[in-house]
Design an enzyme around this catalytic site. Structure first.
Site, PDB file in Angstrom:
ATOM      1  N   LYS A  86       0.813  -1.229   0.000  1.00  7.20           N
ATOM      2  CA  LYS A  86       0.000   0.000   0.000  1.00  7.20           C
ATOM      3  C   LYS A  86       0.843   1.273   0.000  1.00  7.20           C
ATOM      4  O   LYS A  86       0.430   2.289  -0.537  1.00  7.20           O
ATOM      5  CB  LYS A  86      -0.949   0.005   1.195  1.00  7.20           C
ATOM      6  N   GLU A 111     -10.409   7.173   4.201  1.00  5.75           N
ATOM      7  CA  GLU A 111     -11.057   6.224   5.091  1.00  5.75           C
ATOM      8  C   GLU A 111     -10.119   5.043   5.264  1.00  5.75           C
ATOM      9  O   GLU A 111      -9.186   4.863   4.491  1.00  5.75           O
ATOM     10  CB  GLU A 111     -12.370   5.735   4.480  1.00  5.75           C
ATOM     11  N   SER A 142       1.652  -9.729  -1.043  1.00  2.00           N
ATOM     12  CA  SER A 142       1.338  -8.302  -0.920  1.00  2.00           C
ATOM     13  C   SER A 142       1.686  -7.715   0.442  1.00  2.00           C
ATOM     14  O   SER A 142       1.921  -6.521   0.555  1.00  2.00           O
ATOM     15  CB  SER A 142      -0.142  -8.073  -1.231  1.00  2.00           C
TER      16      SER A 142
HETATM   17  C1  LIG Z   1      -5.143  -3.911   1.531  1.00  2.00           C
HETATM   18  C2  LIG Z   1      -4.419  -5.157   1.226  1.00  2.00           C
HETATM   19  C3  LIG Z   1      -4.770  -5.974   0.139  1.00  2.00           C
HETATM   20  C4  LIG Z   1      -5.970  -5.711  -0.733  1.00  2.00           C
HETATM   21  O1  LIG Z   1      -5.917  -4.558  -1.500  1.00  2.00           O
HETATM   22  P1  LIG Z   1      -5.741  -4.590  -3.083  1.00  2.00           P
HETATM   23  O2  LIG Z   1      -6.047  -3.209  -3.481  1.00  2.00           O
HETATM   24  O3  LIG Z   1      -6.679  -5.603  -3.638  1.00  2.00           O
HETATM   25  O4  LIG Z   1      -4.331  -4.970  -3.344  1.00  2.00           O
HETATM   26  C5  LIG Z   1      -4.000  -7.080  -0.133  1.00  2.00           C
HETATM   27  N1  LIG Z   1      -2.944  -7.426   0.652  1.00  2.00           N
HETATM   28  C6  LIG Z   1      -2.579  -6.658   1.694  1.00  2.00           C
HETATM   29  C7  LIG Z   1      -1.409  -7.082   2.508  1.00  2.00           C
HETATM   30  C8  LIG Z   1      -3.295  -5.508   2.028  1.00  2.00           C
HETATM   31  O5  LIG Z   1      -2.936  -4.767   3.093  1.00  2.00           O
END
Ligand SMILES: *Cc1c(COP(=O)(O)O)cnc(C)c1O
Length: 400
Positions: free
Chosen positions: A94, A116, A382
Site C-alpha cells: 500500500k 477512510e 502483498s
Molecule cells: C489492503 C491489502 C490488500 C488488498 O488490496 P488490493 O487493493 O486488492 O491490493 C491485499 N494485501 C494486503 C497485505 C493488504 O494490506
C-alpha cells in the site's frame, strides 16, 4: 513501455465499459484539477526522480523475488516464486501508492491528506506518507473497526494522524468512506483524498495502478535475471485490486504469461458469505464509478465476508472488470480454510508469515502447482502477517 497501459483507460477514465467518474457537483472542479496535475506530473522528470528517490531510500525498494523451494517441493509440479511486498516499509504494497499520492499532493500545493480505512492498513500507509511530507492527515474509521484493529489506530496516532470515529450504520468501511468523502468536500481546496486501491472515480483507478506498476516492472526484470525467462503464471489476491494490477502491469502485454486474480470465497459461495465480486457479481455503480458489484435484492451493496479484512469490499477496481470481460485475466477464488492452511504452510516451510490477504494467492499457487509441471508461478506476497497474528492464533491456534 507498455501498449496496453498507454491506451487504457480512455481520457474519460473508462476501461472498456467500466470506470468513469460520477461525482457530486462540488467535487467536479477538484477532480479536474487532479486529472490535470497527474497528466503534467507523470511526464515530469523531477516528479519521477523524486518518486524514485523515495522508493529507494525510504521504502527500501526494490523488494526481492524469493524462490519458495520448500513449498514448491512439497506441492510438486511448478516452481513457485514470491514477489516480496511484505518487505516494503510498513509491511505491504500500500505504501507504493500512498507515497506517490503524498508526492502528488505536495506538487499540487495541498497540505493535508484525507482517507477512510477499514482494517487500518491504508490509514497507516497514508499517515506514514503524511508524516514524510510534513502534511496533516485525517483518517475516518468505523467504530467497530477501531475496536477490532486497535494497534493500527495506535500506529496512525503515533504517526501524527487524526483518527475520526464513524458511528453511522454498521460503523465499518462503507460508512467510513461516506464520512471521509463528506469531510473532503469541505476541504478539497487544501486537501487531497488518498484513495486506497484501484477504485473510486477517475483518475484514481489509473493513478493507483500506475503507482503500483513498480511491482510488476521490478518483477519482470528480476524474474528474467533469476531464471532467464518470464513466469508462466502470475497470480495475486484481489480486494480492490491494487496489488494485483501492480504486478499484472509488468506482464500484461506478454500474451504467453497467464494472469490470475484470486478473490476471497470466505466461508461459502452464498451471497453474504464471501467477497468474490468478479466471480459472483453483476454490473453496477459504487463510490462514483461503474464496475462489478455484489448486490442484495434491492440493488444495494451486499454484506461481504472474508477472514482477510483487506479484501472485504463489495466492489472491485473497474480495470479488473474490464480485464475479465476481454479475457486477459482469469479470476478465481480461495476460501478462508485453504488460505489459512497456506498461511501456516508458508510460515513453517519458508520462514515467511504472510498477510491473510496474500495467503489467498499462496493458496492458489499451492493448488495450481500440480497442474503446471515444469512451469513457474510468480505470486504477489502483498504484505506480511504481523497484523494478523493475534487474530489467527487466538482463533485457530498454531495450526498443528
Ligand atoms: C489492503 C491489502 C490488500 C488488498 O488490496 P488490493 O487493493 O486488492 O491490493 C491485499 N494485501 C494486503 C497485505 C493488504 O494490506
Amino acid at each position: 513501455m507498455n501498449d496496453y497501459l498507454k491506451s487504457t483507460p480512455n481520457k474519460d477514465g473508462f476501461f472498456g465499459d467500466y470506470g468513469g467518474a460520477m461525482l457530486p457537483p462540488p467535487l467536479v472542479p477538484h477532480f479536474k484539477e487532479i486529472v490535470e496535475a497527474y497528466e503534467t506530473l507523470s511526464n515530469s522528470p523531477e516528479f519521477i526522480e523524486e518518486l524514485r528517490y523515495i522508493r529507494k531510500h525510504f521504502q527500501g525498494r526494490p523488494t526481492p523475488i524469493s524462490y519458495l523451494k520448500n513449498l514448491s517441493e512439497k506441492c510438486g509440479g511448478a516452481k513457485i516464486y514470491a514477489k516480496r511486498e511484505d518487505l516494503n516499509h510498513t509491511g505491504a504494497h500500500k505504501l507504493n501508492h500512498c507515497m506517490a499520492e503524498g508526492l502528488l499532493a505536495k506538487h499540487m500545493g495541498k497540505t493535508k491528506l484525507i482517507a477512510e480505512t477499514g482494517a487500518g492498513q491504508h490509514g497507516v500507509a497514508l499517515a506514514t506518507a503524511a508524516a514524510y511530507f510534513g502534511m496533516e492527515c485525517e483518517i475516518h474509521m468505523g467504530e467497530v473497526d477501531i475496536k477490532k484493529e486497535y494497534p493500527n489506530v495506535v500506529r496512525m496516532k503515533l504517526l501524527g494522524a487524526t483518527v475520526i470515529p464513524v458511528s453511522e450504520g454498521a460503523k465499518t468501511l462503507k460508512e467510513a468512506v461516506d464520512s471521509a468523502f463528506g469531510s473532503y468536500i469541505g476541504q478539497a481546496d487544501h486537501a487531497l483524498f488518498g484513495i486506497g486501491s484501484v477504485v473510486g472515480p477517475h483518475p484514481f483507478p489509473m493513478m493507483v495502478r500506475d503507482f503500483q506498476s513498480i511491482v510488476g516492472i521490478e518483477s519482470r526484470e528480476q524474474f528474467e535475471e533469476m531464471t532467464g525467462g518470464l513466469p508462466d503464471v502470475v497470480a495475486a489476491c484481489v480486494g480492490g485490486g491494487s496489488n494485483a494490477m501492480g504486478l499484472f502491469a509488468g506482464f500484461i502485454d506478454d500474451e504467453d504469461v497467464a494472469l490470475y486474480g484470486v478473490e476471497p470465497l470466505g466461508t461459502s459461495s452464498k451471497l453474504g458469505d464471501h467477497a468474490a465480486t468478479l466471480t459472483y457479481g453483476q454490473d453496477g455503480d459504487i463510490h462514483g464509478f461503474h464496475t462489478k458489484l455484489l448486490m442484495d435484492e434491492n440493488g444495494d451493496p451486499a454484506p461481504v465476508n472474508t477472514l482477510a479484512s483487506g479484501l472485504d469490499y463489495p466492489g472491485v477496481g473497474p480495470e479488473h472488470a474490464h480485464l475479465q470481460k476481454i479475457g486477459r485475466v482469469t479470476y478465481t477464488t480461495a476460501d478462508d480454510k485453504e488460505s489459512l492452511a497456506a498461511f501456516y504452510e508458508l510460515s513453517r516451510l519458508e520462514g515467511i508469515i504472510p498477510a491473510l490477504e496474500s495467503a489467498h494467492a499462496v493458496a492458489f499457487a499451492m493448488r495450481e502447482a500440480k497442474n503446471h509441471s515444469g512451469k513457474s508461478i510468480l505470486l504477489n506476497l502483498s504484505g506480511r502477517g504481523d497484523k494478523d497474528l493475534d487474530f489467527v492464533v487466538d482463533t485457530y491456534g498454531f495450526g498443528e
